[in-house]
Enzyme design. Structure first.
Site, PDB file in Angstrom:
ATOM      1  N   ASP A   8      59.078   2.502   8.363  1.00 30.54           N
ATOM      2  CA  ASP A   8      58.347   1.292   8.056  1.00 30.54           C
ATOM      3  C   ASP A   8      58.967   0.165   8.885  1.00 30.54           C
ATOM      4  O   ASP A   8      60.128   0.242   9.279  1.00 30.54           O
ATOM      5  CB  ASP A   8      58.475   1.002   6.557  1.00 30.54           C
ATOM      6  CG  ASP A   8      57.849  -0.327   6.182  1.00 30.54           C
ATOM      7  OD1 ASP A   8      56.711  -0.585   6.621  1.00 30.54           O
ATOM      8  OD2 ASP A   8      58.510  -1.104   5.472  1.00 30.54           O
ATOM      9  N   ASP A  10      58.711  -3.746   8.329  1.00 31.58           N
ATOM     10  CA  ASP A  10      59.297  -4.880   7.598  1.00 31.58           C
ATOM     11  C   ASP A  10      60.180  -4.383   6.452  1.00 31.58           C
ATOM     12  O   ASP A  10      59.708  -3.711   5.544  1.00 31.58           O
ATOM     13  CB  ASP A  10      58.182  -5.787   7.060  1.00 31.58           C
ATOM     14  CG  ASP A  10      57.307  -6.309   8.187  1.00 31.58           C
ATOM     15  OD1 ASP A  10      57.859  -6.725   9.224  1.00 31.58           O
ATOM     16  OD2 ASP A  10      56.073  -6.280   8.034  1.00 31.58           O
ATOM     17  N   THR A  56      53.240   0.738  10.290  1.00 30.59           N
ATOM     18  CA  THR A  56      53.290  -0.518   9.553  1.00 30.59           C
ATOM     19  C   THR A  56      51.915  -1.040   9.144  1.00 30.59           C
ATOM     20  O   THR A  56      50.968  -1.001   9.933  1.00 30.59           O
ATOM     21  CB  THR A  56      54.050  -1.580  10.410  1.00 30.59           C
ATOM     22  OG1 THR A  56      54.088  -2.821   9.723  1.00 30.59           O
ATOM     23  CG2 THR A  56      53.417  -1.785  11.780  1.00 30.59           C
ATOM     24  N   CYS A  90      48.339  -0.527  10.976  1.00 29.71           N
ATOM     25  CA  CYS A  90      47.088  -0.702  10.227  1.00 29.71           C
ATOM     26  C   CYS A  90      46.855  -2.195  10.087  1.00 29.71           C
ATOM     27  O   CYS A  90      47.618  -2.874   9.396  1.00 29.71           O
ATOM     28  CB  CYS A  90      47.151  -0.047   8.851  1.00 29.71           C
ATOM     29  SG  CYS A  90      45.751  -0.577   7.819  1.00 29.71           S
ATOM     30  N   HIS A  92      44.280  -3.537   8.653  1.00 33.58           N
ATOM     31  CA  HIS A  92      43.229  -3.740   7.647  1.00 33.58           C
ATOM     32  C   HIS A  92      43.766  -4.258   6.314  1.00 33.58           C
ATOM     33  O   HIS A  92      44.958  -4.291   6.082  1.00 33.58           O
ATOM     34  CB  HIS A  92      42.492  -2.402   7.416  1.00 33.58           C
ATOM     35  CG  HIS A  92      42.015  -1.767   8.684  1.00 33.58           C
ATOM     36  ND1 HIS A  92      42.521  -0.579   9.178  1.00 33.58           N
ATOM     37  CD2 HIS A  92      41.087  -2.198   9.577  1.00 33.58           C
ATOM     38  CE1 HIS A  92      41.915  -0.281  10.319  1.00 33.58           C
ATOM     39  NE2 HIS A  92      41.044  -1.240  10.589  1.00 33.58           N
ATOM     40  N   CYS A 100      44.025   4.398   7.384  1.00 32.22           N
ATOM     41  CA  CYS A 100      45.390   4.193   7.889  1.00 32.22           C
ATOM     42  C   CYS A 100      46.273   3.387   6.944  1.00 32.22           C
ATOM     43  O   CYS A 100      47.498   3.493   6.995  1.00 32.22           O
ATOM     44  CB  CYS A 100      45.366   3.558   9.279  1.00 32.22           C
ATOM     45  SG  CYS A 100      44.136   2.290   9.613  1.00 32.22           S
ATOM     46  N   ARG A 101      45.700   2.573   6.071  1.00 31.60           N
ATOM     47  CA  ARG A 101      46.524   1.678   5.263  1.00 31.60           C
ATOM     48  C   ARG A 101      47.367   2.449   4.247  1.00 31.60           C
ATOM     49  O   ARG A 101      46.845   3.191   3.411  1.00 31.60           O
ATOM     50  CB  ARG A 101      45.631   0.642   4.558  1.00 31.60           C
ATOM     51  CG  ARG A 101      46.394  -0.406   3.755  1.00 31.60           C
ATOM     52  CD  ARG A 101      45.493  -1.614   3.494  1.00 31.60           C
ATOM     53  NE  ARG A 101      45.948  -2.420   2.371  1.00 31.60           N
ATOM     54  CZ  ARG A 101      46.970  -3.280   2.419  1.00 31.60           C
ATOM     55  NH1 ARG A 101      47.661  -3.442   3.530  1.00 31.60           N
ATOM     56  NH2 ARG A 101      47.292  -3.988   1.346  1.00 31.60           N
TER      57      ARG A 101
HETATM   58 MG   LIG Z   1      58.278  -2.722   4.301  1.00 25.73          MG
HETATM   59 ZN   LIG Z   2      43.910   0.595   8.301  1.00 25.82          ZN
END
Ligand SMILES: [Mg+2]
Ligand SMILES: [Zn+2]
Length: 172
Positions: A8, A10, A56, A90, A92, A100-101
């Site tokens: 990931d 962040d 991410t 992603c 979105h 993808c989210r």
């Molecule tokens: Mg994170």
């Molecule tokens: Zn997405």
């Protein structure tokens, strides 16, 4: 087939910006602060034969709160300065109902296809429940770095620092 460490962004690659206790993304390169030890972590996983792939969610794009040029600038910087092989994004929000989210596994499945990755022998390192959920859905072993905001999240391994996550990955 390849093995990967999916990271990931962040909270793992860079620090989150806490706004009233909620982890938020840096919106410009000026707000980007790399996590202590991440450069070494990525160098070590690469040395151990893993691909390093960032995945991410950046819903601030869909929400119109972040400029795609700024996001690209941050990702170009990361690819240039760290041992990262690829970045999946992603852009979105929930309403888009994309594949993808996170917590969906779309980015991991797409990366596995492109890079010939065996997901069952790969790892996800995240800081939020949805990272672990995406990893689980893809069949990866999931690691969460300990943060006050993820105390109740489930995963295969909880690490209090990047170094212990690295040990878990390289000793598995
Ligand atoms: Mg994170
Ligand atoms: Zn997405």
């Amino acid at each position: 087939m390849n093995r990967a460490v999916f990271l990931d962004r962040d909270g793992v690659i860079n620090q989150v910006i806490l706004k009233e206790g909620i982890p938020c993304s840096p919106r410009t390169i000026k707000e980007l602060i790399l996590n202590d030890g991440i450069a070494d972590f990525l160098a070590q996983t690469r040395k151990a034969g893993f691909l390093n792939i960032v995945f991410t969610n950046q819903p601030d794009i869909a929400r119109g709160l972040m400029d795609t040029g700024n996001l690209q600038g941050i990702h170009d910087f990361l690819l240039k300065n760290l041992a990262i092989d690829d970045i999946y994004l992603c852009p979105h929000d929930d309403a888009d109902n994309c594949l993808c989210r996170k917590p969906k596994a779309g980015m991991l499945i797409e990366a596995a296809r492109k890079w010939d990755i065996n997901l069952n022998s790969s790892f996800v390192v995240g800081d939020q429940h949805k990272d672990a959920q995406a990893g689980k859905a893809a069949g990866c072993t999931t690691i969460l770095l300990d943060f006050p905001y993820n105390k109740n999240a489930e995963c295969d391994c909880r690490s209090d620092c990047l170094r212990s996550a690295l040990e878990f990955i390289t000793c598995s």
